[in-house]
Design a protein around this motif. Structure first.
Motif, mmCIF file in Angstrom:
data_model
loop_
_atom_site.group_PDB
_atom_site.id
_atom_site.type_symbol
_atom_site.label_atom_id
_atom_site.label_comp_id
_atom_site.label_asym_id
_atom_site.label_seq_id
_atom_site.Cartn_x
_atom_site.Cartn_y
_atom_site.Cartn_z
ATOM 1 N N LEU A 1 16.070 5.748 37.002
ATOM 2 C CA LEU A 1 16.732 6.351 38.139
ATOM 3 C C LEU A 1 18.198 5.930 38.221
ATOM 4 O O LEU A 1 19.002 6.641 38.796
ATOM 5 C CB LEU A 1 15.991 5.974 39.422
ATOM 6 C CG LEU A 1 14.549 6.478 39.508
ATOM 7 C CD1 LEU A 1 13.889 5.989 40.789
ATOM 8 C CD2 LEU A 1 14.482 7.966 39.427
ATOM 9 N N LEU A 2 18.518 4.789 37.656
ATOM 10 C CA LEU A 2 19.897 4.324 37.577
ATOM 11 C C LEU A 2 20.201 4.014 36.128
ATOM 12 O O LEU A 2 19.345 3.532 35.399
ATOM 13 C CB LEU A 2 20.092 3.053 38.410
ATOM 14 C CG LEU A 2 19.954 3.165 39.909
ATOM 15 C CD1 LEU A 2 20.082 1.789 40.540
ATOM 16 C CD2 LEU A 2 21.004 4.083 40.485
ATOM 17 N N SER A 3 21.429 4.257 35.729
ATOM 18 C CA SER A 3 21.829 3.854 34.395
ATOM 19 C C SER A 3 22.998 2.883 34.524
ATOM 20 O O SER A 3 23.930 3.111 35.289
ATOM 21 C CB SER A 3 22.214 5.069 33.544
ATOM 22 O OG SER A 3 23.316 5.739 34.107
ATOM 23 N N GLU A 57 15.304 5.549 47.099
ATOM 24 C CA GLU A 57 16.320 4.916 47.936
ATOM 25 C C GLU A 57 16.121 3.400 47.965
ATOM 26 O O GLU A 57 17.081 2.639 47.912
ATOM 27 C CB GLU A 57 16.261 5.488 49.358
ATOM 28 C CG GLU A 57 17.403 5.081 50.232
ATOM 29 C CD GLU A 57 18.738 5.689 49.846
ATOM 30 O OE1 GLU A 57 19.771 5.043 50.082
ATOM 31 O OE2 GLU A 57 18.755 6.811 49.310
ATOM 32 N N LEU A 58 14.872 2.972 48.023
ATOM 33 C CA LEU A 58 14.567 1.539 48.028
ATOM 34 C C LEU A 58 15.017 0.895 46.717
ATOM 35 O O LEU A 58 15.612 -0.183 46.724
ATOM 36 C CB LEU A 58 13.077 1.322 48.252
ATOM 37 C CG LEU A 58 12.611 -0.122 48.305
ATOM 38 C CD1 LEU A 58 13.321 -0.888 49.412
ATOM 39 C CD2 LEU A 58 11.113 -0.185 48.504
ATOM 40 N N LYS A 59 14.753 1.542 45.602
ATOM 41 C CA LYS A 59 15.179 1.006 44.302
ATOM 42 C C LYS A 59 16.696 0.888 44.235
ATOM 43 O O LYS A 59 17.236 -0.090 43.707
ATOM 44 C CB LYS A 59 14.665 1.879 43.163
ATOM 45 C CG LYS A 59 13.187 1.703 42.908
ATOM 46 C CD LYS A 59 12.712 2.581 41.775
ATOM 47 C CE LYS A 59 11.219 2.419 41.567
ATOM 48 N NZ LYS A 59 10.717 3.241 40.469
ATOM 49 N N LEU A 60 17.389 1.861 44.772
ATOM 50 C CA LEU A 60 18.842 1.821 44.799
ATOM 51 C C LEU A 60 19.331 0.637 45.632
ATOM 52 O O LEU A 60 20.217 -0.110 45.211
ATOM 53 C CB LEU A 60 19.388 3.136 45.373
ATOM 54 C CG LEU A 60 20.898 3.294 45.431
ATOM 55 C CD1 LEU A 60 21.479 3.346 44.039
ATOM 56 C CD2 LEU A 60 21.255 4.548 46.188
ATOM 57 N N LEU A 61 18.720 0.433 46.792
ATOM 58 C CA LEU A 61 19.101 -0.684 47.650
ATOM 59 C C LEU A 61 18.778 -2.027 47.000
ATOM 60 O O LEU A 61 19.565 -2.981 47.114
ATOM 61 C CB LEU A 61 18.405 -0.575 49.007
ATOM 62 C CG LEU A 61 18.965 0.512 49.920
ATOM 63 C CD1 LEU A 61 18.014 0.782 51.078
ATOM 64 C CD2 LEU A 61 20.332 0.124 50.440
#
Length: 116
Positions: A1-3, A57-61
């Protein structure tokens, strides 16, 4: 989800197209006729979509929190500002944990007994 890219001390994080799609899929406005659908299947799909968005959103936070903790050691002169941002991210993450937990409990409580 993020790179992630770059060296450890200068790392940048970019949202993947999958995460952007997940976050934007629920933000589009819809007409009243579309939102009145009360079928079990539609509600279940909506809950699963909400779960995916809250999880993303939780993973991003959580990534933000990790970065702030790393930067505390790298930039001690910016400690007050970083601590403020860290606290804000932790507060948001707590809210998303609660939201995600509630969604999971609703899904579990509303599943037919045959699917458990």
């Amino acid at each position: 989800l993020l790179s992630a890219s770059g060296e450890r001390n200068a790392r940048t994080y970019l949202l993947t197209s999958e995460l952007i799609l997940m976050l934007s899929s629920g933000s589009c406005g819809s007409s009243d006729e579309e939102t009145i659908d009360t079928s079990q299947n539609s509600n279940e799909v909506h809950l699963l979509d909400e779960e995916k968005k809250a999880n993303a959103e939780l993973k991003l936070l959580l990534g933000e929190i990790d970065a702030y903790q790393e930067y505390l050691g790298l930039f001690p002169h910016k400690r007050p500002a970083i601590l403020k941002l860290l606290d804000e991210s932790k507060e948001k993450a707590t809210r998303f944990y609660g939201r995600l937990n509630a969604i999971k409990k609703i899904i579990q409580a509303t599943q037919p007994e045959g699917n458990m």
